[in-house]
Write an enzyme that holds these catalytic residues in place. Structure first.
Site, PDB file in Angstrom:
ATOM      1  N   GLY A  12      18.258  38.823 -20.228  1.00 45.18           N
ATOM      2  CA  GLY A  12      17.684  39.282 -21.494  1.00 45.18           C
ATOM      3  C   GLY A  12      18.116  38.473 -22.701  1.00 45.18           C
ATOM      4  O   GLY A  12      18.069  38.982 -23.831  1.00 45.18           O
ATOM      5  N   ASN A  14      16.510  36.098 -24.038  1.00 47.00           N
ATOM      6  CA  ASN A  14      15.326  35.929 -24.894  1.00 47.00           C
ATOM      7  C   ASN A  14      14.976  37.228 -25.608  1.00 47.00           C
ATOM      8  O   ASN A  14      14.535  37.211 -26.758  1.00 47.00           O
ATOM      9  CB  ASN A  14      14.156  35.392 -24.076  1.00 47.00           C
ATOM     10  N   MET A  90      10.050  39.002 -13.840  1.00 47.05           N
ATOM     11  CA  MET A  90       9.862  38.193 -12.640  1.00 47.05           C
ATOM     12  C   MET A  90       8.897  38.806 -11.622  1.00 47.05           C
ATOM     13  O   MET A  90       8.846  38.348 -10.482  1.00 47.05           O
ATOM     14  CB  MET A  90      11.222  37.895 -11.998  1.00 47.05           C
ATOM     15  N   ILE A  92       4.893  39.530 -10.560  1.00 47.48           N
ATOM     16  CA  ILE A  92       3.538  39.086 -10.883  1.00 47.48           C
ATOM     17  C   ILE A  92       2.698  40.301 -11.264  1.00 47.48           C
ATOM     18  O   ILE A  92       2.753  41.339 -10.590  1.00 47.48           O
ATOM     19  CB  ILE A  92       2.926  38.351  -9.674  1.00 47.48           C
ATOM     20  N   LEU A  93       1.953  40.177 -12.344  1.00 45.92           N
ATOM     21  CA  LEU A  93       1.120  41.293 -12.800  1.00 45.92           C
ATOM     22  C   LEU A  93      -0.342  41.018 -12.463  1.00 45.92           C
ATOM     23  O   LEU A  93      -0.842  39.927 -12.728  1.00 45.92           O
ATOM     24  CB  LEU A  93       1.286  41.475 -14.313  1.00 45.92           C
ATOM     25  N   ASN A 107       3.685  35.106 -21.803  1.00 49.66           N
ATOM     26  CA  ASN A 107       4.806  34.886 -20.885  1.00 49.66           C
ATOM     27  C   ASN A 107       5.574  33.639 -21.315  1.00 49.66           C
ATOM     28  O   ASN A 107       4.987  32.635 -21.703  1.00 49.66           O
ATOM     29  CB  ASN A 107       4.267  34.674 -19.460  1.00 49.66           C
ATOM     30  N   HIS A 109       7.900  30.619 -20.060  1.00 51.51           N
ATOM     31  CA  HIS A 109       8.188  29.924 -18.805  1.00 51.51           C
ATOM     32  C   HIS A 109       8.937  28.624 -19.104  1.00 51.51           C
ATOM     33  O   HIS A 109       8.548  27.874 -19.999  1.00 51.51           O
ATOM     34  CB  HIS A 109       6.892  29.635 -18.038  1.00 51.51           C
ATOM     35  N   ASP A 149       2.208  31.741 -14.062  1.00 49.17           N
ATOM     36  CA  ASP A 149       2.710  30.752 -15.020  1.00 49.17           C
ATOM     37  C   ASP A 149       1.624  29.752 -15.429  1.00 49.17           C
ATOM     38  O   ASP A 149       1.906  28.577 -15.703  1.00 49.17           O
ATOM     39  CB  ASP A 149       3.955  30.026 -14.475  1.00 49.17           C
ATOM     40  N   GLU A 178      14.124  27.928 -25.595  1.00 50.24           N
ATOM     41  CA  GLU A 178      13.372  29.174 -25.346  1.00 50.24           C
ATOM     42  C   GLU A 178      13.596  30.198 -26.447  1.00 50.24           C
ATOM     43  O   GLU A 178      12.654  30.865 -26.887  1.00 50.24           O
ATOM     44  CB  GLU A 178      13.823  29.800 -24.018  1.00 50.24           C
TER      45      GLU A 178
END
Ligand code: GAR
Length: 193
Positions: A12, A14, A90, A92-93, A107, A109, A149, A178
């Protein structure tokens, strides 16, 4: 005031960059909810410390993925976010989630657009550099589409790779980029709302 939902799975850092920018008054949005796919993610503690509502939603073993996406979308939607930010999320949606927030899921990446999708992107970039295949890597924030991604970049920034540095050194420099880029992307997309 705009609202964002931040989805995390781990450290976390970010999320912390977003929290710090909001608290400093540099980012004019409210972090309405943090959702973690891992109960023991350090990011959960970061959110709690900042007084942000936290929901823990692990993927149940052998569960129906569409059902998980629907339940996740219900939780996120109940906080009425203007933007959903995947910051180290992490899982996938699929369409059951993405169709609920059209164009409003981004997102982070740790690679340039089109390069190193999936996990361990920094490690793979480091190895590719030492095979002579690339000279630099980068960071991007992109709109989320079904492909992992991928999706149009909102912002991207190259990061050079140095001959003598370890993966850990490169990771540290990528994370610093980032932390700026995630805040810049949210600011760019929500700046006028
Ligand atoms: C970040 O490096 C992010 O770019 C990456 O996970 C890390 C999370 O760090 N995401 C991906 O690789 C997505 N495919 P954090 O938990 O400290 O913010």
């Amino acid at each position: 005031m705009s609202r964002i939902a931040v989805l995390i799975s781990g450290n976390g850092s970010n999320l912390q960059a977003l929290i710090d920018s909001v608290e400093a008054g540099d980012l004019a949005t409210e972090i309405a909810v943090v959702v973690s796919s891992q109960a023991d993610a350090f990011g959960v503690q970061r959110a709690q410390r900042a007084g942000i509502p936290v929901k823990v939603m692990p993927l149940p073993d052998g569960d129906d993925r569409d059902r998980f996406d629907r339940e996740l979308a219900d939780v996120v939607a109940s906080y009425q976010p203007d933007l959903v930010v995947l910051a180290g999320w992490m899982l996938i949606l699929g369409a059951e989630f993405l169709d609920r927030f059209p164009d409003d899921v981004i997102n982070l990446h740790p690679a340039m657009p089109g390069a190193f999708p999936g996990t361990d992107a920094i490690k793979r970039a480091h190895a590719a550099f030492h095979r002579g295949e690339i000279k630099r890597t980068g960071v991007m924030v992109h709109r989320v589409v079904a492909e992992v991604d991928a999706g149009p970049a909102v912002v991207a920034e190259p990061v050079p790779i140095f001959q003598d540095e370890s993966v850990a050194d490169l990771e540290e420099r990528v994370h610093l980029v980032e932390h700026n880029l995630i805040v810049a992307a949210v600011d760019l997309l929500l700046g006028d709302s």
